[in-house]
Design an enzyme around this catalytic site. Structure first.
Site, PDB file in Angstrom:
ATOM      1  N   GLN A   1       0.805  -1.221   0.000  1.00 26.59           N
ATOM      2  CA  GLN A   1       0.000   0.000   0.000  1.00 26.59           C
ATOM      3  C   GLN A   1       0.838   1.270   0.000  1.00 26.59           C
ATOM      4  OE1 GLN A   1      -2.760  -1.656   3.277  1.00 26.59           O
ATOM      5  NE2 GLN A   1      -4.091  -0.297   2.099  1.00 26.59           N
TER       6      GLN A   1
ATOM      7  N   ARG B   1       4.118  -0.456  13.174  1.00 28.82           N
ATOM      8  CA  ARG B   1       3.870  -1.774  12.586  1.00 28.82           C
ATOM      9  C   ARG B   1       3.873  -1.629  11.073  1.00 28.82           C
ATOM     10  NH1 ARG B   1      -0.475  -5.532  10.798  1.00 28.82           N
ATOM     11  NH2 ARG B   1      -1.842  -3.729  10.652  1.00 28.82           N
TER      12      ARG B   1
ATOM     13  N   HIS C   1       1.355  -9.227   4.788  1.00 22.12           N
ATOM     14  CA  HIS C   1       0.187  -8.361   4.672  1.00 22.12           C
ATOM     15  C   HIS C   1      -0.281  -8.368   3.212  1.00 22.12           C
ATOM     16  CE1 HIS C   1      -1.979  -4.690   6.560  1.00 22.12           C
ATOM     17  NE2 HIS C   1      -2.593  -5.003   5.430  1.00 22.12           N
TER      18      HIS C   1
ATOM     19  N   ASN D   1      -1.344 -10.753   8.839  1.00 24.03           N
ATOM     20  CA  ASN D   1      -2.337  -9.696   8.969  1.00 24.03           C
ATOM     21  C   ASN D   1      -3.659 -10.175   8.372  1.00 24.03           C
ATOM     22  OD1 ASN D   1      -3.038  -6.633   9.350  1.00 24.03           O
ATOM     23  ND2 ASN D   1      -3.778  -7.165   7.312  1.00 24.03           N
ATOM     24  N   GLU D   2      -4.665 -10.313   9.219  1.00 24.62           N
ATOM     25  CA  GLU D   2      -6.050 -10.559   8.812  1.00 24.62           C
ATOM     26  C   GLU D   2      -6.225 -11.769   7.891  1.00 24.62           C
ATOM     27  OE1 GLU D   2      -7.604  -5.949   9.136  1.00 24.62           O
ATOM     28  OE2 GLU D   2      -7.506  -6.883   7.153  1.00 24.62           O
TER      29      GLU D   2
ATOM     30  N   ASN E   1      -7.433  -5.802  14.710  1.00 24.89           N
ATOM     31  CA  ASN E   1      -7.832  -4.793  13.741  1.00 24.89           C
ATOM     32  C   ASN E   1      -9.346  -4.646  13.802  1.00 24.89           C
ATOM     33  OD1 ASN E   1      -5.157  -4.784  13.031  1.00 24.89           O
ATOM     34  ND2 ASN E   1      -5.468  -5.507  10.934  1.00 24.89           N
TER      35      ASN E   1
ATOM     36  N   TYR F   1     -12.759  -2.074  12.840  1.00 28.21           N
ATOM     37  CA  TYR F   1     -13.316  -0.918  12.138  1.00 28.21           C
ATOM     38  C   TYR F   1     -14.791  -0.694  12.471  1.00 28.21           C
ATOM     39  CZ  TYR F   1      -8.952  -0.692   9.694  1.00 28.21           C
ATOM     40  OH  TYR F   1      -7.609  -0.560   9.426  1.00 28.21           O
TER      41      TYR F   1
ATOM     42  N   GLU G   1      -4.895  -1.961  14.177  1.00 29.26           N
ATOM     43  CA  GLU G   1      -5.492  -1.101  13.155  1.00 29.26           C
ATOM     44  C   GLU G   1      -6.817  -0.582  13.672  1.00 29.26           C
ATOM     45  OE1 GLU G   1      -6.049  -2.419   9.138  1.00 29.26           O
ATOM     46  OE2 GLU G   1      -4.088  -3.412   9.057  1.00 29.26           O
TER      47      GLU G   1
ATOM     48  N   TRP H   1      -4.632   3.315  12.023  1.00 32.50           N
ATOM     49  CA  TRP H   1      -4.522   3.085  10.592  1.00 32.50           C
ATOM     50  C   TRP H   1      -4.983   4.354   9.897  1.00 32.50           C
ATOM     51  CZ3 TRP H   1      -2.339  -0.670   7.725  1.00 32.50           C
ATOM     52  CH2 TRP H   1      -2.511  -0.551   6.345  1.00 32.50           C
TER      53      TRP H   1
ATOM     54  N   GLU I   1      -5.517   1.867  -1.576  1.00 32.24           N
ATOM     55  CA  GLU I   1      -6.518   1.199  -0.746  1.00 32.24           C
ATOM     56  C   GLU I   1      -7.146   0.028  -1.511  1.00 32.24           C
ATOM     57  OE1 GLU I   1      -8.411  -0.181   2.194  1.00 32.24           O
ATOM     58  OE2 GLU I   1      -6.912   1.398   2.439  1.00 32.24           O
TER      59      GLU I   1
END
Length: 501
Positions: free
Chosen positions: A76, A133, A177, A221-222, A346, A348, A406, A453, A460
């Site tokens: 990213q 991170r 990631h 990551n995720e 993480n 949101y 995040e 984040w 994105e």
């Protein structure tokens, strides 16, 4: 970062944008003092707050030693897609496929962090942040996904780690990631069981080079997002679909994580801290239909528990056992259930589910409760869900040390008359989520730090450069960095260890 859709979010998003603009266009006179003055109107503006009216004027003080940082990911922000021997990743392949990313944007340049990392480290240091991170680009280290390391790729992360330490910032490398080497995808990627060993070998290479200075290590990551959007419903690289692909990607990521944890623990220094990062979002039934309760429970198993339960309990959720059984070999669950020193969360928003026979597991995203506000991504703004998740870890997963690795939001920003980049909506969002963290700590959650984040506006994923999560603007033509109001506000939070109300 991940992407999902909520039915009806677009209309709510438009209303929310209008509200955020009316707030954010107020003049910032500079630094946190002005930002705090704006924040004082947050409740009246409809953002909501977890603060108690009885202590509304008292800052929320965090425990001594609470760690303040920021997170990014390699694809990213780094750019330099072919520099110094880097091989192609699955996101290079997807973003160069016409129609897969908005505006056909790619990460070829991204935020040019590969060449501007010293400037970005200085931004973190000036904000008072103490941890960063970042992710390692596997294709920089092993361009073909396995075999000898690419020395120049490791050299970049050497330079980055040294630059961080010189400025008093803890490096938190994340080994994966989402930018899998395309060469490994050509061999099946996460649907190939052999990837567990490839990943463990890669982890040993990176930690062997950086582990004398980097002490906090994140495995993945995720993984649920990789499996759902990369392998189940499509949209993310490698853009596969189907329930079997989803299950294979989940199980093999879980297994790779376990193998890497075991390998690093066997060779690691005593002061290493090993952990992983999961996207965990409380799942709620969309209002209006009792059948949605079953949908919510099923999606909770798919998104959250398919990674949490194998790691902490050595088993998959009951509703998914039949799907995973063909993949599990003797010793797998023992290999997956590894002790960790910390869990990265993480968060949101909550997820609201409806019954949908055509969905991957019979569910789909539905409307949020009436009156919910949304970010520019169309994601609900629900700080209470962060509190709920931290309490869930307290009650059901041993209250392990947790870091919010995040949390942030996409909001529009603009340059005001003073020359500052204004983004009041983001400040409100972060403020209320930090208050949720503060409340959870008071109620016994073992939360040790918070990483916003993200530092920079970036690529994105499927949205290209149309969504802005950064504390800092990046001019797409010149790559010039321009800190936003949220950068100064969050910096003062980090320096004072308290959140103004």
């Amino acid at each position: 970062m991940k992407q999902w859709n909520d039915t009806g979010a677009n209309q709510a998003m438009i209303a929310n944008e209008q509200g955020a603009q009316s707030i954010g266009r107020r003049e910032f006179l500079g630094g946190a003092a002005a930002a705090t003055a704006l924040i004082g109107g947050g409740v009246a503006a409809g953002v909501g707050s977890l603060a108690s009216p009885a202590i509304a004027q008292q800052p929320a003080q965090f425990p001594d030693g609470f760690l303040w940082g920021t997170s990014t990911s390699s694809y990213q922000i780094e750019g330099a897609a072919t520099a110094d021997g880097r091989g192609p990743s699955i996101w290079d392949t997807l973003s160069h496929t016409p129609g897969k990313v908005l505006n056909n944007d790619t990460g070829d340049v991204a935020a040019d962090h590969y060449n501007r990392y010293l400037e970005d480290v200085a931004l973190m240091a000036d904000a008072g942040l103490k941890a960063y991170r970042f992710s390692i680009a596997w294709p920089r280290i092993q361009p073909t996904g396995s075999g000898p390391a690419n020395a120049k790729g490791l050299d970049f992360y050497d330079r980055l780690v040294d630059a961080l330490l010189r400025r008093g910032i803890e490096p938190w490398p994340c080994l994966y990631h989402w930018d899998l080497p395309q060469a490994l995808q050509d061999r099946g990627g996460w649907t190939n069981r052999d990837i567990a060993d490839w990943f463990a070998d890669y982890a040993l290479i990176v930690a062997g080079r950086l582990g004398d200075r980097a002490k906090n290590w994140v495995m993945l990551n995720e993984p649920s997002v990789v499996a759902i959007f990369g392998h189940g419903v499509g949209g993310h690289a490698p853009d596969l679909r189907g329930r079997e692909n989803f299950c294979a990607a989940i199980h093999h990521q879980n297994l790779a994580q376990g193998r890497a944890l075991s390998a690093l623990r066997a060779v690691g220094a005593k002061d290493w801290k090993l952990g992983t990062v999961l996207s965990v979002q409380p799942v709620k039934p969309s209002p209006g239909n009792d059948a949605n309760r079953h949908a919510a429970a099923q999606w909770d198993a798919v998104w959250n528990r398919s990674c949490l339960d194998p790691l902490f309990k050595g088993q998959y959720p009951d509703s998914l056992i039949a799907d995973f059984k063909p993949l599990i070999k003797q010793g797998d669950m023992e290999a997956i259930r590894q002790p960790i020193d910390f869990l990265g969360l993480n968060y949101y928003s909550r997820m609201h589910q409806v019954t949908d026979p055509g969905g991957l597991f019979g569910t789909n995203f539905g409307p949020s409760p009436e009156g919910t506000k949304y970010t520019d991504m169309g994601w609900p703004v629900e700080p209470e869900g962060l509190y709920e998740q931290l309490i869930d870890f307290r009650d059901n997963y041993g209250n392990i040390p947790v870091y919010v690795t995040e949390n942030g939001a996409s909001y529009g920003d603009w340059v005001g008359p003073t020359g500052k980049a204004e983004d009041g909506g983001r400040i409100f969002y972060i403020r209320d989520h930090l208050l949720a963290c503060h409340r959870a700590i008071k109620d016994g959650a073992n939360l040790k730090g918070y990483f916003v984040w993200t530092l920079l506006d970036n690529f994105e994923w499927g949205f290209g450069y149309t969504q802005h999560f950064g504390l800092v603007q990046v001019d797409r033509e010149t790559m010039q960095r321009r800190p936003k109001a949220s950068y100064y506000w969050y910096g003062d939070v980090a320096k004072s260890n308290e959140v103004p109300l």
